[in-house]
Write a protein that holds these residues in place. Structure first.
Motif, short mmCIF file in Angstrom:
data_model
loop_
_atom_site.label_atom_id
_atom_site.label_comp_id
_atom_site.label_asym_id
_atom_site.label_seq_id
_atom_site.Cartn_x
_atom_site.Cartn_y
_atom_site.Cartn_z
N GLU A 28 0.82 -1.20 0.00
CA GLU A 28 0.00 0.00 0.00
C GLU A 28 0.86 1.25 0.00
OE1 GLU A 28 -2.53 -0.42 3.42
OE2 GLU A 28 -4.17 -1.19 2.20
N LEU A 29 0.31 2.33 -0.55
CA LEU A 29 0.93 3.64 -0.47
C LEU A 29 0.28 4.41 0.67
CD1 LEU A 29 1.11 4.63 -4.24
CD2 LEU A 29 2.79 3.42 -2.87
N TYR A 30 1.08 5.30 1.27
CA TYR A 30 0.58 6.08 2.40
C TYR A 30 0.76 7.57 2.14
CZ TYR A 30 -0.33 2.14 5.48
OH TYR A 30 -0.86 1.02 6.04
N TYR A 31 -0.23 8.33 2.57
CA TYR A 31 -0.15 9.79 2.50
C TYR A 31 -0.45 10.35 3.88
CZ TYR A 31 -1.56 14.59 1.47
OH TYR A 31 -1.68 15.96 1.47
N LEU A 32 0.57 10.95 4.50
CA LEU A 32 0.43 11.47 5.87
C LEU A 32 -0.15 10.42 6.81
CD1 LEU A 32 -0.81 15.13 5.21
CD2 LEU A 32 1.49 14.36 5.79
N GLY A 33 0.34 9.20 6.65
CA GLY A 33 -0.06 8.13 7.55
C GLY A 33 -1.32 7.40 7.16
N GLN A 34 -1.98 7.83 6.10
CA GLN A 34 -3.23 7.20 5.67
C GLN A 34 -3.01 6.42 4.37
OE1 GLN A 34 -6.07 7.17 7.40
NE2 GLN A 34 -5.17 8.45 9.01
N PRO A 35 -3.51 5.19 4.29
CA PRO A 35 -3.34 4.41 3.05
C PRO A 35 -4.17 4.99 1.91
CG PRO A 35 -4.81 3.26 4.57
CD PRO A 35 -4.26 4.44 5.32
N ILE A 36 -3.56 5.08 0.74
CA ILE A 36 -4.25 5.59 -0.45
C ILE A 36 -3.99 4.64 -1.62
CG2 ILE A 36 -4.03 7.99 0.33
CD1 ILE A 36 -1.82 8.31 -1.81
N PRO A 37 -4.78 4.73 -2.68
CA PRO A 37 -4.58 3.84 -3.84
C PRO A 37 -3.30 4.19 -4.61
CG PRO A 37 -6.76 4.87 -3.86
CD PRO A 37 -5.96 5.58 -2.83
N ASP A 38 -2.87 3.26 -5.41
CA ASP A 38 -1.70 3.44 -6.26
C ASP A 38 -2.00 4.52 -7.30
OD1 ASP A 38 0.50 3.26 -7.88
OD2 ASP A 38 0.34 1.11 -8.24
N ILE A 39 -1.20 5.57 -7.35
CA ILE A 39 -1.45 6.66 -8.29
C ILE A 39 -0.84 6.38 -9.67
CG2 ILE A 39 -1.59 8.36 -6.44
CD1 ILE A 39 1.24 9.27 -7.21
N GLN A 40 -0.19 5.24 -9.82
CA GLN A 40 0.43 4.91 -11.10
C GLN A 40 -0.50 4.11 -12.02
OE1 GLN A 40 3.33 6.20 -11.94
NE2 GLN A 40 3.46 7.16 -9.92
N ARG A 41 -1.73 3.88 -11.59
CA ARG A 41 -2.69 3.14 -12.42
C ARG A 41 -4.06 3.82 -12.35
NH1 ARG A 41 -6.08 0.94 -8.91
NH2 ARG A 41 -5.35 0.22 -6.86
N ALA A 42 -4.93 3.43 -13.27
CA ALA A 42 -6.29 4.00 -13.30
C ALA A 42 -7.04 3.59 -12.03
CB ALA A 42 -7.03 3.52 -14.54
N TRP A 43 -7.88 4.50 -11.56
CA TRP A 43 -8.64 4.25 -10.34
C TRP A 43 -10.05 3.78 -10.65
CZ3 TRP A 43 -7.46 8.90 -6.54
CH2 TRP A 43 -6.17 8.73 -6.02
N THR A 44 -10.55 2.91 -9.78
CA THR A 44 -11.93 2.45 -9.83
C THR A 44 -12.72 3.15 -8.72
OG1 THR A 44 -11.56 0.63 -8.29
CG2 THR A 44 -11.12 0.20 -10.63
N SER A 45 -14.00 2.86 -8.65
CA SER A 45 -14.82 3.44 -7.58
C SER A 45 -14.31 3.00 -6.20
CB SER A 45 -16.29 3.04 -7.76
OG SER A 45 -16.43 1.63 -7.79
N GLU A 46 -13.79 1.79 -6.10
CA GLU A 46 -13.23 1.33 -4.83
C GLU A 46 -12.00 2.13 -4.44
OE1 GLU A 46 -12.52 -2.84 -5.12
OE2 GLU A 46 -14.66 -3.38 -5.13
N ASP A 47 -11.18 2.48 -5.43
CA ASP A 47 -10.00 3.30 -5.16
C ASP A 47 -10.41 4.69 -4.68
OD1 ASP A 47 -8.04 1.36 -5.91
OD2 ASP A 47 -8.51 1.77 -8.01
#
Length: 284
Positions: A28-47
């Protein structure tokens, strides 16, 4: 442990964002301690939902922490939010139509949730003005894709099914939702006290590109209202750049309106021609 200033937190944040994949077993990727989706691929509604959960948690504890449109470190996150690549799975003709339609509907709902995070209805000046406007124009594009998929699905139905009251109600609700979003998008152009000038100018340019695709699907009465509002902005908006963009948009919408009216007035192919009135004198 020394206190870290906010200025030092941003490099730390991007460090967590970059190395999170290799450092964490979960990937997983983290932003300020919070998990976020991978920004290197297209996002779905779940992302999108995963991002919303992260940003909602941050927004409750940290001020000014949401990703910025042109942020040095957070820009890539925001750019993934509004990336055209995210639309590609919905437009994949080899995937089931109903699944693509449902996904577009879910993504649009998530975008509205993000809008609630970025737009502060109580603020005299929007703290995330550029980001809120960018999300609105992106939502217009998503709404247009959803409507195109809805029409495509509608055309697969038998005529008897198209006349089904439930189906008709669903189509009317889709048109109403598109009308409301389009109206709200134009409302933002008038909020000159809440948004920076350069942000509204950029937004008006984006709006002039996004609106035609959705405009064609609006009910006739709403199209007339939208034309009147665009014309008003083209003539009276305080910013000349916005007036110019609306002036360029107006004839495009007018041509669409005229074309739709011509199609509605044209006789239906295959329909029997109406009987002609015989005015000849009766035979004796």
């Amino acid at each position: 442990m020394p206190n870290l200033s906010r200025r030092l937190l941003w490099p730390l944040a991007i460090l967590l964002l970059v190395v999170g994949r290799s450092a964490l077993a979960s990937g997983e990727l983290y932003y300020l301690g919070q998990p976020i989706p991978d920004i290197q691929r297209a996002w779905t509604s779940e992302d999108y939902q995963k991002l919303i959960d992260a940003l909602q948690a941050l927004d409750k504890t940290q001020a000014n922490a949401l990703p910025r449109r042109s942020g040095e470190f957070t820009g890539p996150i925001y750019q993934r939010m509004v990336s055209e690549d995210n639309f590609r799975p919905q437009m994949n003709i080899y995937a089931p139509l109903e699944l693509r339609q449902n996904e577009a509907r879910e993504v649009l709902f998530k975008l509205k949730e993000l809008m609630r995070l970025y737009f502060d209805f109580r603020a005299a000046m929007q703290p995330y003005g550029a980001e809120a406007l960018g999300l609105m124009s992106y939502s217009l594009r998503e709404q247009a894709i959803l409507f195109n998929l809805t029409v495509e699905f509608w055309m697969t139905l038998a005529q008897s099914e198209q006349r089904n009251p439930v189906r008709l109600k669903g189509m009317q609700e889709a048109k109403a939702a598109a009308s409301m979003l389009t109206s709200s998008a134009l409302d933002y152009l008038g909020l000159t006290a809440q948004f920076e000038r350069q942000d509204l100018v950029l937004y008006s340019a984006e709006l002039s590109k996004q609106m035609p695709e959705l405009f064609v699907h609006l009910p006739g009465e709403v199209r007339g209202q939208m034309l009147a509002r665009v014309q008003q902005f083209a003539e009276q908006h305080p910013y000349p750049e916005v007036r110019g963009n609306m002036h360029d948009l107006l004839p495009v919408l007018q041509n669409i309106q005229a074309d739709v009216q011509r199609q509605l007035a044209a006789p239906v192919k295959g329909a029997a021609a109406p009987p002609t009135l015989d005015l000849s004198a009766p035979k004796e």
